[in-house]
Write a protein that holds these residues in place. Structure first.
Motif: not given
Length: 431
Positions: A362-375
């Motif tokens: 769960x934590x790995x999924x959340x940590x990866x998804x936040x870095x997708x935001x370009x700004x």
């Protein structure tokens, strides 16, 4: 005039130049003035021009000059990078500033696969030059402002006169008149003064160091702010979806670009709601899961002595520590230190029975998804908002998360950027 009192500054120069019966006195700060330029454009011509009236006409031929009639004005001019010239019964100021800045380099914070790699500069004239060369319409308007009682920072406002909403300009001018600040050094500081809501977690203005993003937004009728000493531009009015667009999107094939934008929205939903829903389901309604999955989660949490909300908050805070460490540490060791730290922390915590194996996923999924935001500014806002949703999920279950999501959507719909709706979806021009 009592300019001699500035002698307490070691970089203050008072220079008398005589030629026959003629004499001029120069006052300037060598730390911010170009002494070579002063010699070439003021002192050398003084020896070559034999009539003082002709020399005065020469001084008045400079692009930035002024007649000084007050001592305070003279001091302000000196600290603004001007040379104050005393001759006969008049005093003039001529701009001779020197601004040390790095050369134009590749954008380090907003990377793209295709498109230009250059970034804006800390020198405002260089940034304006880059923008002018990419946006060559005669309707591009440049307005100068000064903000900061101590810093007197140069601020340039750019907009296309035919595309910009003049109501936005009126609203902006009223805002700028009411700004009272001692120091202004960055676009982030200016954004806080232009925002109507002091405690709003969402960025209401785009911040970018990419000239192509600046030019694209100018073509959409938006207003751009350039600040002396900062390589970041501020753009407004901004809308929520502006923060999920990369400059790669227009370059890609239409279906590919739309797919990547969809991926970013999915990533935001995951990083914002996934931890809260995990806590809500585990704590209140595990029966909605398939029996095999429910047993898997229960088995992984047998040795965990903490409730699910404490477990996930602990791991998310550890992930925040690693993220901050990767930013603050020197680049030569940041990647290795955070990678090793994350691996050791996750494995040790799992083997010690402090967290379940599913929690690591769960934590790995959340940590990866936040870095997708370009700004980056939106990225930071989403990081902060995850924790209130976890608290709602731990207290009220899935219903609490849904109520929080509805409250968040209502709040976003009430936000305004330069007087324009933050969640406005339909515009005349799109990226």
């Amino acid at each position: 005039m009592r300019l001699n009192e500035l002698k307490k500054n070691d970089d203050f120069i008072k220079r008398e130049v005589k030629y026959g019966e003629r004499k001029i006195t120069l006052y300037y700060l060598k730390s911010i003035c170009d002494e070579e330029k002063i010699t070439d454009t003021i002192i050398s011509p003084f020896y070559e021009i034999f009539k003082m009236d002709t020399f005065v006409d020469y001084i008045q031929s400079f692009e930035e000059w002024a007649i000084i009639d007050k001592e305070k004005v003279a001091i302000d001019k000196i600290f603004g990078g001007n040379v104050v010239i005393s001759l006969e019964d008049k005093i003039y100021a001529v701009k001779m500033d020197k601004f040390e800045s790095r050369s134009i380099s590749e954008s380090s914070e907003e990377s793209v696969l295709q498109g230009p790699k250059d970034s804006l500069s800390e020198k405002i004239s260089t940034s304006l030059n880059i923008i002018r060369n990419r946006y060559r319409k005669d309707t591009l308007i440049v307005k100068n402002h000064k903000l900061g009682q101590n810093s007197k920072t140069n601020l340039i406002v750019l907009y296309d006169n035919t595309l910009c909403d003049h109501e936005n300009l009126l609203y902006l001018n009223n805002k700028l008149k009411n700004i009272e600040v001692d120091l202004l050094q960055s676009a982030g500081q200016l954004q806080k003064f232009l925002m109507d809501r002091k405690w709003c977690p969402f960025p209401l203005f785009l911040t970018t160091e990419r000239p192509d993003r600046v030019v694209t937004n100018l073509s959409q009728g938006k207003i751009v702010f350039l600040i002396e000493g900062s390589s970041w531009a501020l753009i407004g009015p901004a809308r929520f979806y502006d923060f999920f667009k990369s400059m790669d999107d227009p370059v890609e094939l239409p279906i590919v670009g739309k797919f990547f934008i969809l991926i970013r929205y999915i990533a935001v939903i995951i990083t914002l709601f996934f931890p809260a829903l995990y806590v809500a389901v585990i704590s209140y309604t595990p029966e909605i899961l398939k029996i095999q999955f429910a047993l898997l989660i229960a088995g992984s949490r047998i040795s965990v002595p903490f409730p699910s909300y404490a477990e996930i908050i602990f791991m998310m805070i550890m992930a925040e520590f690693l993220s901050e460490a990767s930013i603050r540490l020197p680049r030569t060791i940041s990647s290795s230190a955070t990678t090793v730290g994350g691996l050791i922390l996750g494995q040790a915590a799992s083997e010690a029975g402090l967290i379940g194996d599913v929690m690591i996923v769960v934590i790995a999924t959340v940590a990866l998804s936040i870095f997708v935001i370009p700004i980056n500014s939106m990225h930071q806002a989403i990081r902060v908002l995850r924790y209130p949703f976890i608290i709602l999920g731990s207290l009220f279950g899935a219903i609490g998360v849904l109520i929080g999501a509805f409250a968040l959507l209502t709040y976003l719909c009430n936000l305004r950027s330069l007087g324009k709706p933050y969640m406005q979806l339909l515009t005349n021009k799109t990226l």
